[in-house]
Design a protein around this motif. Structure first.
Motif, short mmCIF file in Angstrom:
data_model
loop_
_atom_site.label_atom_id
_atom_site.label_comp_id
_atom_site.label_asym_id
_atom_site.label_seq_id
_atom_site.Cartn_x
_atom_site.Cartn_y
_atom_site.Cartn_z
N GLY A 1 0.79 -1.22 0.00
CA GLY A 1 0.00 0.00 0.00
C GLY A 1 0.83 1.27 0.00
N GLU A 2 0.70 2.07 -1.05
CA GLU A 2 1.37 3.36 -1.14
C GLU A 2 2.88 3.23 -0.88
N VAL A 3 3.50 2.31 -1.57
CA VAL A 3 4.95 2.08 -1.46
C VAL A 3 5.64 2.29 -2.80
N ILE A 4 5.02 1.81 -3.88
CA ILE A 4 5.68 1.77 -5.18
C ILE A 4 6.15 3.15 -5.63
N GLU A 5 5.42 4.20 -5.26
CA GLU A 5 5.79 5.56 -5.67
C GLU A 5 6.99 6.11 -4.89
N ARG A 6 7.44 5.37 -3.86
CA ARG A 6 8.57 5.82 -3.04
C ARG A 6 9.83 5.00 -3.28
N VAL A 7 9.77 4.09 -4.26
CA VAL A 7 10.87 3.15 -4.51
C VAL A 7 11.72 3.65 -5.67
N ASP A 8 13.04 3.65 -5.49
CA ASP A 8 13.94 4.11 -6.55
C ASP A 8 13.99 3.13 -7.72
N ARG B 1 5.31 -5.78 -16.88
CA ARG B 1 6.70 -5.94 -17.33
C ARG B 1 7.50 -6.82 -16.38
N HIS B 2 7.04 -6.90 -15.13
CA HIS B 2 7.79 -7.66 -14.13
C HIS B 2 7.01 -8.87 -13.65
N SER B 3 6.32 -9.51 -14.62
CA SER B 3 5.70 -10.83 -14.44
C SER B 3 4.57 -10.85 -13.42
N TRP B 4 3.84 -9.73 -13.34
CA TRP B 4 2.60 -9.72 -12.57
C TRP B 4 1.44 -9.51 -13.54
N ARG B 5 0.45 -10.36 -13.44
CA ARG B 5 -0.73 -10.27 -14.30
C ARG B 5 -1.83 -9.55 -13.54
N VAL B 6 -2.27 -8.42 -14.04
CA VAL B 6 -3.31 -7.64 -13.38
C VAL B 6 -4.67 -8.26 -13.71
N VAL B 7 -5.36 -8.75 -12.67
CA VAL B 7 -6.64 -9.44 -12.88
C VAL B 7 -7.84 -8.53 -12.63
N SER B 8 -7.65 -7.45 -11.88
CA SER B 8 -8.71 -6.45 -11.74
C SER B 8 -8.07 -5.13 -11.34
N ASN C 1 1.38 -1.19 -16.75
CA ASN C 1 2.51 -1.51 -17.60
C ASN C 1 3.72 -1.98 -16.79
N VAL C 2 4.05 -1.27 -15.73
CA VAL C 2 5.23 -1.65 -14.95
C VAL C 2 5.00 -2.97 -14.22
N LEU C 3 3.78 -3.23 -13.74
CA LEU C 3 3.49 -4.51 -13.09
C LEU C 3 3.64 -5.67 -14.08
N TYR D 1 2.09 7.53 -10.91
CA TYR D 1 1.56 6.55 -11.86
C TYR D 1 0.16 6.93 -12.32
N SER D 2 -0.05 6.78 -13.63
CA SER D 2 -1.39 6.80 -14.20
C SER D 2 -1.85 5.34 -14.27
N TRP D 3 -3.11 5.13 -14.64
CA TRP D 3 -3.57 3.74 -14.74
C TRP D 3 -2.74 2.96 -15.75
N TYR D 4 -2.35 3.60 -16.85
CA TYR D 4 -1.61 2.89 -17.89
C TYR D 4 -0.19 2.53 -17.43
#
Length: 218
Positions: A96-103, A164-171, A160-162, A153-156
């Motif tokens: 939760g609210e972490v990805i935007e703080r990661v280098d 690209r790193h082998s995560w499939r967005v299901v919803s 996209n970044v998820l 991040y925008s929705w796109y």
């Protein structure tokens, strides 16, 4: 697309499941959230079958352990650090609210696979680059941001970044927080944002991606 309440969505997903919560300490907001009874980690503990906290905030981890929570000081961008922690892969990983703080976002997302069971689910939430209040703030030369943020991040770009790193967005869901109440001049802007999201949900304050580990190609 339906706009959801972030915390209620996460609590519903966590009910009865073994959960690992990355970024649980909520650095910078911990005191306010705990005082108001809104600390997400404590709320997850009331519904999850098991709960593990993971964070790079040493003080937050120490406080959680002292309060009786299972908590680990782990850098999820370091595979060796994750391996040393020997945390059992979770049925549900909440980020939760972490990805935007990661280098290095790619390394971070790759590392999260080790914390999730092969058939498990990861839910990632982040602030929305195009939330209406932030768009309005830019017109005055300001930006709504946590002090630790390094990206938006925008929705796109989020999906996209998820993927690209082998995560499939299901919803995917835009989110708001019904518990947040603005004061002063921000109240009008917040009311406008909440009205606008009925017609343009991607103007909401944040984004939620529900993910599964993608199967290897071939």
């Amino acid at each position: 697309m339906r706009v959801v309440d972030r915390d209620e969505f996460l609590l519903g997903a966590a009910a009865g499941r073994a959960v690992t919560h990355v970024g649980f300490a909520d650095a910078g907001m911990r005191g306010v959230a705990r005082r108001d009874g809104r600390w997400l980690h404590a709320r997850l503990a009331t519904v999850a079958r098991g709960l593990v906290g993971v964070d790079i905030d040493a003080d937050g981890v120490a406080e959680a352990r002292a309060a009786g929570y299972e908590a680990h000081l782990v850098d999820c961008g370091d595979p060796a650090d994750i391996a040393r922690a020997a945390i059992r892969p979770a049925e549900l990983l909440v980020v939760g609210e972490v990805i935007e703080r990661v280098d290095d976002v790619g390394v971070f997302l790759d590392g999260l696979r080790a914390l999730t069971a092969p058939a498990g689910t990861m839910i990632v939430t982040t602030t929305n680059a195009f939330r209406l209040m932030n768009v309005a703030a830019t017109l005055t030369g300001r930006e709504l941001a946590h002090p630790g943020d390094v990206s938006r991040y925008s929705w796109y770009t989020f999906v996209n970044v998820l993927e690209r790193h082998s995560w499939r967005v299901v919803s995917f869901h835009p989110y708001e927080s019904s518990e947040y109440e603005a004061r002063g001049g921000a109240r009008l802007a917040l009311a406008a944002e909440r009205a606008a999201r009925r017609f343009a949900p991607f103007l909401a304050s944040g984004l939620i991606a529900v993910c599964r580990q993608a199967l290897p190609a071939g």
